[in-house]
Write a protein that holds these residues in place. Structure first.
Motif: not given
Length: 369
Positions: A317-323, A291-302
């Motif tokens: 995030r869970e899918i990408v981390r595992e991959h 909420w604070v960062m408008g979704g930018l906290n998930y920059q890798i997935e974005h």
């Protein structure tokens, strides 16, 4: 008997221990692999319910700020409204960012129209300028000569640029890590200025006159209300606080995503997946950070899936981390406070290149004495 035969009889058959090329996943195929999983999971589907809620909350917040502004009148408590308005406009900018990536509505043109109205009409920044700059950033994050976000400005992001600094600029550059967040208070003004420069430039600008009309309407209503209803000094103070909060909030949200991550050489050859993941950093914190960062906290997935709606980023995030663990690509995530510390340390390290190469530490010490 040969030495090889003797060795086989002693230790048994020799087993090959080095890895073969086919033992590793193809890095050119790895993005399509993870993309297929994300698509099959339904994480690229639109979430109109979520953006309806966000839009309603922001509209109510903006209406509340306007109501408070009118009711307070000639009072220095107006500066609280100015700070709140800076936060609200930053949240609107986050929504504009998502519309620019065609995340909110179902059709591309509809998203573009929404983003243009939000950016130019509500925030007062050129949408076409932002899209041009941000598209180049997404294509080549942290790549020298191609990512506009690491081009030299007041702050230098690579040593070569820092070494070119002269005079007052060099003095700032040497301490730019410590000065970074204070300088961000001027970033709001800078964003408006760069947008206007783009709109009045000679190059081709999509929807130039529509954006100019929207920006003109924004400043006519906003500045007109300020200088009509408030004393001159208070009006300037209100404007200064709003722009400072807006610039600081925007910069503090975008800077942790890439600053201090690897810088890519102009001629380096990297596949899409590796390039996007290795240059990006996630911020932990769950829903409140989202909420604070408008979704930018998930920059890798974005960066991997720019059109993915904000509510789906956590699951992606869970899918990408595992991959990343499977293919051996580092996945970086840290806290918000730690990320700001990394940014400060990185900028100070880069700023050392602005020192006079003939400065002697011993001479400097005697000068201080």
């Amino acid at each position: 008997m040969s030495s090889t035969t003797a060795l086989v009889e002693t230790v048994g058959p020799i087993r090959t221990t080095y890895a073969r090329a086919e033992d590793f996943p193809s890095m050119t195929r790895t993005y399509s692999d993870v993309s297929n999983v994300v698509r099959d999971t339904g994480l690229l589907a639109r979430t109109p319910w979520f953006y309806s809620i966000v839009g309603t909350v922001l509209a109510l917040a903006l209406g509340g700020a306007v109501t408070g502004f009118i009711l307070l009148g000639d009072s220095w408590f107006q500066l609280l409204i100015a700070g709140a308005l800076g936060i609200i406009l930053t949240q609107v900018a986050f929504l504009t960012h998502e519309a620019s990536h065609r995340t909110i509505l179902t059709s591309g043109p509809a998203n573009d129209r929404l983003a243009r109205v939000l950016a130019a009409g509500v925030v007062g920044i050129s949408h076409s300028w932002w899209v041009s700059k941000h598209t180049r950033h997404h294509a080549n994050p942290n790549r020298v000569g191609k990512d506009p976000d690491i081009e030299i400005d007041t702050v230098s992001f690579i040593e070569e640029d820092a070494a070119k600094a002269k005079g007052i600029h060099a003095a700032i550059t040497r301490r730019q890590g410590w000065l970074f967040f204070p300088l961000l208070t001027l970033e709001g003004l800078n964003l408006h200025a760069l947008g206007l420069k783009h709109l009045f430039g000679r190059g081709q600008v999509k929807s130039r006159y529509t954006e100019l009309a929207l920006v003109a309407l924004h400043f006519t209503v906003y500045l007109g209300a300020l200088f009509w209803l408030l004393p001159l000094g208070m009006a300037f103070a209100f404007l200064g606080v709003q722009l400072a909060v807006f610039g600081l909030y925007m910069g503090a949200s975008f800077a942790p995503n890439h600053k201090g991550m690897p810088i890519i050489d102009r001629d380096a050859k990297l596949d899409f997946f590796t390039k996007q993941v290795r240059t990006s950093r996630n911020i932990s914190g769950g829903w409140w950070a989202t909420w604070v960062m408008g979704g930018l906290n998930y920059q890798i997935e974005h960066h991997l899936f720019p059109s993915m709606p904000r509510p789906h980023l956590a699951q992606a995030r869970e899918i990408v981390r595992e991959h990343c663990a499977v293919v051996g690509v580092p996945y970086v995530e840290t806290t918000m406070w730690r990320s700001w510390g990394i940014v400060i340390q990185y900028l100070n390290r880069v700023g050392l290149a602005a020192r006079d190469p003939f400065d002697c530490p011993m001479v400097g010490q005697f000068r201080r004495v």
